[in-house]
Write an enzyme that holds these catalytic residues in place. Structure first.
Site: not given
Ligand code: GLU
Length: 419
Positions: A108
Site C-alpha cells: 500500500k
Molecule cells: N485500494 C483497493 C483495495 O484496498 C484496490 C487495490 C488494487 O486494486 O490493487 O483493495
C-alpha cells in the site's frame, strides 16, 4: 472498563494475524515475518504549487509480502496517512489477494495530503513527482499500485505516463485502475461496489432473507459507497441511510441514490441537498435502525465505544479496517454477523488483476466478461469462508484469515528460505 486508546490500525492488523497463528501452527519466525512488512519506503519530495512556491510532502510505499506474486495495492491521498496506517493497509492487501486467489502479494502507499486542497495541476505535479520517487521499487512484475481513497483513474493515468516517459515506451501494466482509454479495464471503476453487492445478495440468500426486505445503511459516498448503494437499490433493497464526512440522510422509505450521486459529482459531497430526508451525521449513520450496515469509508469507525449501539444484524466491511478488534469482539458477542474487509472489498483488486492480465496480453474484454469473472471469484471465496466458519462455528473474519494467511504461509514454506 478498559478505555480504548487511539486505535492504531497496524496494531489491529497484527492482532488479527496473531489471533490465527496458533490454529495455523505458525512457527515464531513466520509470525514475526508476517506481522511486519518486508520493505518500507518513505519519501520527502518537493512539488511546485500554482503560486510558484515549492511545498514538501511525505509519501510512503509499504511492501508487506510478495511470496505469492508481485506486491499489489492502492495509493491513498489523505491527511490521515501515516506509516502505521499504510503498514496495516499493506498487510490487509496480502491476505485479501490470497483469499481471492490472485497471484499477488500485498502493498500500500500513501501521501499525506488533502487532495481537495490542490488544483488540478498541483495534483498532477504531486502525482507525477511521487511516482517518479517510487520508480526504483515498482514495476509491472514488481509492485503494481492502484487507486484508493483520494486517488482516481486520472491519477493512475498520470502515474502510468510518468513511468512510461522514464522507460521510453508505454508500460500500461505498471498500475491498475486506469481510464479505459489508456489500458484500463471495463468494470474496474464499479468493481469494489459490485463485489460488495454480489456478497450482500448471496449473504441474504444464505440467511433466508429477501433482498427486497432489506434496509441498508452505507457510510461513505466515494467510489465504493456510492456504487454499492446504487447497485443494492437496483437489486431491490431499500437504502435508508447514506453519509459522507460532511453529513448524510435517513429516510425509512429509501433514498434516491442517483440524485445523491449527481450531487457528489457536482459538489464533492452529498451534504446539504434539498432531498426531503432527515439529515444525519457520519457517526449517527452507524447507529441507525437498519438491517445491513456497510461502512465504506475509512478504518476505525466501529469502536469499543459505539459497537454496542449498532442496530444492524449484519456489518459488511466495504472499507478497509473499519472495525477495531475490541469492537469486533462486542459485535461477535451480540450475534452480529461481520463480513470482513479482506473478503467484502476484494472486488476492486480482483478487477485490477483482470486489468493487469489484459494489459500484459494487449487483449481486452467486454464488461460482461469482467463482471462474470468477478462474480465467480467473489462467490467462490465467500463460499469457502462461509463453509469454514460453519465448520468451526466461528466468525467469518477468523475463517477468512485462516484461509488467506494459510495460502501465504504455504507459499513461503514451499519456496523455502533463501540462504
Ligand atoms: N485500494 C483497493 C483495495 O484496498 C484496490 C487495490 C488494487 O486494486 O490493487 O483493495
Amino acid at each position: 472498563m478498559v478505555v480504548e486508546a487511539e486505535p492504531n490500525p497496524y496494531e489491529s492488523a497484527r492482532a488479527q494475524l496473531e489471533s490465527v497463528a496458533d490454529e495455523l501452527a505458525m512457527e515464531p519466525w513466520l509470525v514475526d515475518r508476517l506481522s511486519q512488512p518486508e520493505r518500507e519506503f518513505t519519501t520527502n519530495f518537493p512539488v511546485e504549487m500554482d503560486d510558484g512556491n515549492v511545498r514538501m510532502f511525505k509519501g510512503y510505499r509499504v511492501q508487506h509480502n510478495n511470496a505469492r506474486g508481485p506486491f499489489k495495492g492502492g495509493i491513498r491521498y489523505s491527511l490521515q496517512v501515516s506509516r502505521d496506517e499504510v503498514r496495516a493497509l499493506a498487510m490487509w492487501m496480502t491476505w485479501k489477494c490470497a483469499l481471492v486467489k490472485l497471484p499477488y502479494g500485498g502493498a500500500k502507499g500513501g501521501v499525506n495530503v488533502d487532495p481537495r486542497e490542490l488544483s488540478s495541476s498541483e495534483l498532477e505535479n504531486l502525482s507525477r513527482r511521487f511516482f517518479a520517487e517510487l520508480e526504483p521499487i515498482i514495476g509491472p512484475e514488481v509492485d503494481i499500485p492502484a487507486p484508493d481513497m483520494g486517488t482516481n483513474a486520472q491519477v493512475m493515468a498520470w502515474y502510468m505516463d510518468t513511468y512510461s516517459m522514464t522507460h521510453g515506451h508505454t508500460v500500461s501494466p505498471v498500475v491498475t485502475g486506469k481510464p479505459v482509454s489508456v489500458g484500463g479495464s471495463e468494470g474496474r471503476y464499479a468493481a469494489t461496489g459490485r463485489g460488495v453487492s454480489y456478497l450482500v445478495n448471496e449473504l441474504a440468500k444464505r440467511r433466508g432473507e429477501s433482498i427486497a426486505d432489506l434496509r441498508i445503511a452505507v457510510q461513505g459516498f466515494g467510489n465504493v459507497g456510492s456504487v454499492t448503494a446504487r447497485l443494492l437499490q437496483e437489486a431491490g433493497a431499500k437504502v435508508v441511510a447514506v453519509s459522507d464526512v460532511q453529513g448524510g440522510y435517513y429516510d425509512g422509505n429509501g433514498l434516491d441514490i442517483p440524485t445523491l450521486e449527481a450531487a457528489a459529482d457536482e459538489y464533492g459531497t452529498i451534504a446539504d441537498q434539498p432531498i426531503g430526508a432527515d439529515p444525519i451525521s457520519n457517526a449517527d449513520l452507524l447507529e441507525i435502525d437498519c438491517d445491513y450496515l456497510i461502512p465504506a469509508a475509512i478504518e476505525n469507525v466501529l469502536l469499543e465505544s459505539n459497537a454496542d449501539r449498532v442496530r444492524a444484524s449484519v456489518v459488511i466491511e466495504a472499507a478497509n479496517g473499519p472495525t477495531t478488534p475490541a469492537a469486533d469482539a462486542i459485535l461477535r458477542d451480540r450475534g452480529i454477523t461481520v463480513v470482513p474487509d479482506i473478503l467484502a472489498n476484494a472486488g476492486g483488486v480482483t478487477v485490477s488483476y483482470m486489468e493487469w492480465v489484459q494489459d500484459l496480453q494487449s487483449f481486452f474484454w467486454e464488461e460482461e466478461e469482467v463482471n462474470r469473472r468477478l462474480r465467480r471469484i467473489m462467490l467462490s471465496a465467500f463460499d469457502e469462508v462461509w463453509e469454514l466458519a460453519a465448520q468451526r462455528d466461528g466468525p467469518l473474519r477468523d475463517a477468512a484469515y485462516l484461509i488467506g494467511v494459510q495460502r501465504v504461509i504455504d507459499a513461503i514454506r514451499t519456496r523455502g528460505v533463501f540462504p
